[in-house]
Design an enzyme around this catalytic site. Structure first.
Site, PDB file in Angstrom:
ATOM      1  N   GLY A 293     120.533  26.471  34.877  1.00 31.75           N
ATOM      2  CA  GLY A 293     121.317  27.392  34.039  1.00 31.75           C
ATOM      3  C   GLY A 293     122.658  26.767  33.707  1.00 31.75           C
ATOM      4  CG  LEU A 294     124.527  28.086  29.986  1.00 31.40           C
ATOM      5  CD1 LEU A 294     125.160  29.231  29.185  1.00 31.40           C
ATOM      6  CD2 LEU A 294     124.570  26.787  29.183  1.00 31.40           C
ATOM      7  CB  SER A 295     128.825  24.949  33.777  1.00 30.78           C
ATOM      8  OG  SER A 295     129.916  24.931  34.667  1.00 30.78           O
ATOM      9  N   GLY A 296     128.563  27.785  35.592  1.00 30.04           N
ATOM     10  CA  GLY A 296     129.141  29.118  35.820  1.00 30.04           C
ATOM     11  C   GLY A 296     128.128  30.242  35.805  1.00 30.04           C
TER      12      GLY A 296
ATOM     13  CB  SER B 109     118.211  20.755  35.665  1.00 26.60           C
ATOM     14  OG  SER B 109     118.401  21.871  36.470  1.00 26.60           O
TER      15      SER B 109
ATOM     16  N   GLY C  19     125.776  30.760  38.022  1.00 27.75           N
ATOM     17  CA  GLY C  19     125.580  31.308  39.371  1.00 27.75           C
ATOM     18  C   GLY C  19     124.591  30.551  40.244  1.00 27.75           C
ATOM     19  CE  LYS C  20     123.660  25.179  37.695  1.00 37.79           C
ATOM     20  NZ  LYS C  20     124.677  25.806  36.826  1.00 37.79           N
TER      21      LYS C  20
END
Ligand code: ATP
Ligand code: MG
Length: 181
Positions: free
Chosen positions: A12-15, A86, A17-18
């Site tokens: 997922g995008l930066s920020g 990714s 929540g990964k």
């Protein structure tokens, strides 16, 4: 006890929540008797992938390395959580295909406007200003997963709700003890 290892691949995008979800899930999985490792993008880029940049080629190399290590661990009974953006579908497919352990992709979805507002690391501001080039979602692509096993939307759910979705899937897939809380 269920001692199966597997890969929990957050994308997922930066920020989005990964890292937050991986960190939140870690003690829960340990309580269930699992061995857990988190391969976090930020940390991996300081060691395993030191020197790599953000071109497509370098991003793909980074993902292949993370996939390789995650699989080694998972084959030995560890729950390997990966938390790297990714952004490219094809290399995600490649690491999935190469993995001998169960591969569970988690799409950590969140609208760009929301992650940009969160701007947890101040990077979106720099990307908008052109100080950072090749920034995913702004000046670099993010290819969302088409067949992720799990989708969470962190713009709409609490951390607890998103984590529960992940655990529900894992229980249903027989990767955790059904009775585990
Ligand atoms: N449901 C949710 N799940 C996860 N994080 C959430 C959720 N709702 C809100 N958040 C917040 O979103 C932010 C996510 O930041 P985090 O650093 O985890 O993102 P990331 O995906 O790891 O980004 P990066 O790729 O830059 O490392 C945190 O501030 C977290 O508290
Ligand atoms: Mg992170």
């Amino acid at each position: 006890m269920n001692d199966k290892g597997f890969i929990l691949w957050f994308t997922g995008l930066s920020g989005s929540g990964k890292s937050t979800l991986a960190q939140y899930l870690t003690p829960k999985l340990i309580e269930m008797g699992k061995n857990v490792e988190v391969l976090d993008g930020d940390e991996v880029r300081e060691n395993l992938s030191k020197g790599l940049g953000f071109s497509k080629e370098d991003r793909d190399t980074n993902i292949r390395r993370i996939g390789y290590v995650a699989d080694l661990l998972a084959r030995n009974g560890v729950v390997s959580m990966t938390a790297a953006i990714s952004p490219y579908r094809e290399v995600r497919r490649e690491v999935r295909a190469a993995s001998k352990a169960a591969f569970v992709e988690v799409y950590v979805e969140c609208a760009l406007e929301i992650v940009e507002k969160r701007d947890t690391k101040g990077l979106y501001k720099k990307a908008r200003a052109g100080i950072i080039k090749n920034f995913t979602g702004i000046s670099d692509p993010y290819e969302d997963p088409e067949n992720a096993e799990i989708c969470v939307n962190t713009g709409q759910e609490s951390i607890e709700e998103s984590a529960e979705k992940v655990l529900d899937y894992l229980r249903g897939a027989g990767l955790l003890d059904a009775a585990a809380v």
